[in-house]
Design a protein around this motif. Structure first.
Motif, PDB file in Angstrom:
ATOM      1  N   ILE A   8       0.844  -1.203   0.000  1.00 35.45           N
ATOM      2  CA  ILE A   8       0.000   0.000   0.000  1.00 35.45           C
ATOM      3  C   ILE A   8       0.875   1.247   0.000  1.00 35.45           C
ATOM      4  O   ILE A   8       0.625   2.194  -0.755  1.00 35.45           O
ATOM      5  CB  ILE A   8      -0.980  -0.013   1.195  1.00 35.45           C
ATOM      6  N   GLU A   9       1.911   1.277   0.828  1.00 33.61           N
ATOM      7  CA  GLU A   9       2.812   2.433   0.890  1.00 33.61           C
ATOM      8  C   GLU A   9       3.498   2.663  -0.458  1.00 33.61           C
ATOM      9  O   GLU A   9       3.620   3.796  -0.915  1.00 33.61           O
ATOM     10  CB  GLU A   9       3.853   2.236   1.986  1.00 33.61           C
ATOM     11  N   ARG A  10       3.965   1.596  -1.100  1.00 32.99           N
ATOM     12  CA  ARG A  10       4.621   1.725  -2.404  1.00 32.99           C
ATOM     13  C   ARG A  10       3.645   2.250  -3.456  1.00 32.99           C
ATOM     14  O   ARG A  10       3.987   3.115  -4.256  1.00 32.99           O
ATOM     15  CB  ARG A  10       5.209   0.381  -2.845  1.00 32.99           C
ATOM     16  N   ARG A  11       2.431   1.733  -3.413  1.00 33.80           N
ATOM     17  CA  ARG A  11       1.420   2.178  -4.387  1.00 33.80           C
ATOM     18  C   ARG A  11       1.075   3.656  -4.182  1.00 33.80           C
ATOM     19  O   ARG A  11       0.978   4.420  -5.141  1.00 33.80           O
ATOM     20  CB  ARG A  11       0.178   1.313  -4.247  1.00 33.80           C
ATOM     21  N   ILE A  12       0.918   4.058  -2.942  1.00 35.51           N
ATOM     22  CA  ILE A  12       0.642   5.475  -2.641  1.00 35.51           C
ATOM     23  C   ILE A  12       1.807   6.338  -3.102  1.00 35.51           C
ATOM     24  O   ILE A  12       1.605   7.393  -3.720  1.00 35.51           O
ATOM     25  CB  ILE A  12       0.349   5.671  -1.135  1.00 35.51           C
ATOM     26  N   ALA A  13       3.026   5.905  -2.830  1.00 33.96           N
ATOM     27  CA  ALA A  13       4.200   6.682  -3.232  1.00 33.96           C
ATOM     28  C   ALA A  13       4.258   6.817  -4.761  1.00 33.96           C
ATOM     29  O   ALA A  13       4.571   7.893  -5.280  1.00 33.96           O
ATOM     30  CB  ALA A  13       5.474   6.015  -2.702  1.00 33.96           C
ATOM     31  N   ARG A  14       3.945   5.739  -5.488  1.00 33.43           N
ATOM     32  CA  ARG A  14       3.945   5.803  -6.954  1.00 33.43           C
ATOM     33  C   ARG A  14       2.878   6.782  -7.455  1.00 33.43           C
ATOM     34  O   ARG A  14       3.120   7.568  -8.366  1.00 33.43           O
ATOM     35  CB  ARG A  14       3.696   4.412  -7.550  1.00 33.43           C
ATOM     36  N   GLU A  15       1.685   6.730  -6.860  1.00 35.13           N
ATOM     37  CA  GLU A  15       0.596   7.617  -7.282  1.00 35.13           C
ATOM     38  C   GLU A  15       0.933   9.078  -6.991  1.00 35.13           C
ATOM     39  O   GLU A  15       0.656   9.960  -7.801  1.00 35.13           O
ATOM     40  CB  GLU A  15      -0.719   7.224  -6.603  1.00 35.13           C
ATOM     41  N   VAL A  16       1.517   9.345  -5.838  1.00 39.65           N
ATOM     42  CA  VAL A  16       1.911  10.716  -5.494  1.00 39.65           C
ATOM     43  C   VAL A  16       2.980  11.213  -6.446  1.00 39.65           C
ATOM     44  O   VAL A  16       2.925  12.343  -6.938  1.00 39.65           O
ATOM     45  CB  VAL A  16       2.380  10.804  -4.020  1.00 39.65           C
ATOM     46  N   ALA A  17       3.952  10.381  -6.756  1.00 37.81           N
ATOM     47  CA  ALA A  17       5.013  10.771  -7.693  1.00 37.81           C
ATOM     48  C   ALA A  17       4.436  11.043  -9.082  1.00 37.81           C
ATOM     49  O   ALA A  17       4.811  12.021  -9.736  1.00 37.81           O
ATOM     50  CB  ALA A  17       6.087   9.690  -7.755  1.00 37.81           C
ATOM     51  N   ALA A  18       3.503  10.209  -9.527  1.00 38.22           N
ATOM     52  CA  ALA A  18       2.881  10.421 -10.840  1.00 38.22           C
ATOM     53  C   ALA A  18       2.071  11.714 -10.840  1.00 38.22           C
ATOM     54  O   ALA A  18       2.089  12.471 -11.812  1.00 38.22           O
ATOM     55  CB  ALA A  18       1.997   9.224 -11.193  1.00 38.22           C
ATOM     56  N   TRP A  19       1.361  11.968  -9.767  1.00 35.88           N
ATOM     57  CA  TRP A  19       0.567  13.200  -9.662  1.00 35.88           C
ATOM     58  C   TRP A  19       1.481  14.421  -9.690  1.00 35.88           C
ATOM     59  O   TRP A  19       1.208  15.388 -10.385  1.00 35.88           O
ATOM     60  CB  TRP A  19      -0.261  13.184  -8.383  1.00 35.88           C
ATOM     61  N   GLN A  20       2.575  14.374  -8.926  1.00 33.40           N
ATOM     62  CA  GLN A  20       3.512  15.491  -8.900  1.00 33.40           C
ATOM     63  C   GLN A  20       4.107  15.735 -10.287  1.00 33.40           C
ATOM     64  O   GLN A  20       4.285  16.875 -10.691  1.00 33.40           O
ATOM     65  CB  GLN A  20       4.625  15.240  -7.884  1.00 33.40           C
ATOM     66  N   GLU A  21       4.378  14.693 -11.013  1.00 26.91           N
ATOM     67  CA  GLU A  21       4.927  14.835 -12.368  1.00 26.91           C
ATOM     68  C   GLU A  21       3.927  15.529 -13.276  1.00 26.91           C
ATOM     69  O   GLU A  21       4.289  16.415 -14.047  1.00 26.91           O
ATOM     70  CB  GLU A  21       5.286  13.446 -12.919  1.00 26.91           C
ATOM     71  N   ARG A  22       2.657  15.152 -13.183  1.00 28.18           N
ATOM     72  CA  ARG A  22       1.635  15.784 -14.019  1.00 28.18           C
ATOM     73  C   ARG A  22       1.457  17.252 -13.655  1.00 28.18           C
ATOM     74  O   ARG A  22       1.310  18.103 -14.520  1.00 28.18           O
ATOM     75  CB  ARG A  22       0.296  15.058 -13.856  1.00 28.18           C
ATOM     76  N   VAL A  23       1.473  17.555 -12.366  1.00 30.19           N
ATOM     77  CA  VAL A  23       1.257  18.930 -11.911  1.00 30.19           C
ATOM     78  C   VAL A  23       2.415  19.832 -12.295  1.00 30.19           C
ATOM     79  O   VAL A  23       2.216  20.916 -12.836  1.00 30.19           O
ATOM     80  CB  VAL A  23       1.023  18.971 -10.384  1.00 30.19           C
ATOM     81  N   THR A  24       3.636  19.412 -12.063  1.00 31.18           N
ATOM     82  CA  THR A  24       4.786  20.275 -12.324  1.00 31.18           C
ATOM     83  C   THR A  24       5.080  20.426 -13.808  1.00 31.18           C
ATOM     84  O   THR A  24       5.624  21.432 -14.222  1.00 31.18           O
ATOM     85  CB  THR A  24       6.044  19.746 -11.610  1.00 31.18           C
ATOM     86  N   SER A  25       4.677  19.472 -14.613  1.00 24.95           N
ATOM     87  CA  SER A  25       5.003  19.582 -16.029  1.00 24.95           C
ATOM     88  C   SER A  25       4.027  20.477 -16.788  1.00 24.95           C
ATOM     89  O   SER A  25       4.286  20.831 -17.919  1.00 24.95           O
ATOM     90  CB  SER A  25       5.035  18.188 -16.659  1.00 24.95           C
TER      91      SER A  25
END
Length: 109
Positions: A8-25
């Motif tokens: 669960i922690e790994r999945r949350i971390a992946r989703e947060v990283a993907a979200w941050q990538e979409r937002v900053t780009s």
């Protein structure tokens, strides 16, 4: 910690990283224009949020109404209608002045 918690922690971390990538780009630099500089500092962020949502401040509509009234007044030929339009324009300008003064106080308060 169980493997389920770790998964669960790994999945949350992946989703947060993907979200941050979409937002900053997709961000665009802030455009500083004359209106931004004349807007009180406390109102800049709320107005920027409204602008990005496509919602103009209520004062914009009042300015547009004033412009339309002035045009009608210039085109008016009847004295009675001219007097009515002048009164309406006067009331609108007073309301606009009060709103702008309130915004100025809110922005500096």
């Amino acid at each position: 910690m169980s493997t389920l918690d770790q998964d669960i922690e790994r999945r949350i971390a992946r989703e947060v990283a993907a979200w941050q990538e979409r937002v900053t780009s997709r961000g665009e630099p802030l455009q500083i224009d004359e209106g931004w500089l004349h807007t009180p500092e406390a109102l800049r962020t709320p107005f920027a949020v409204l602008k990005s949502a496509g919602i103009p401040p209520a004062e914009v509509e009042l300015f547009q109404q004033r412009s339309r009234l002035r045009e009608r007044l210039e085109a008016c030929v009847e004295d009675s209608e001219r007097l009515t339009l002048q009164r309406e324009l006067s009331g609108l300008e007073q309301a606009l002045a009060f709103r702008l003064e309130a915004l100025q106080r809110l922005g500096t308060g």
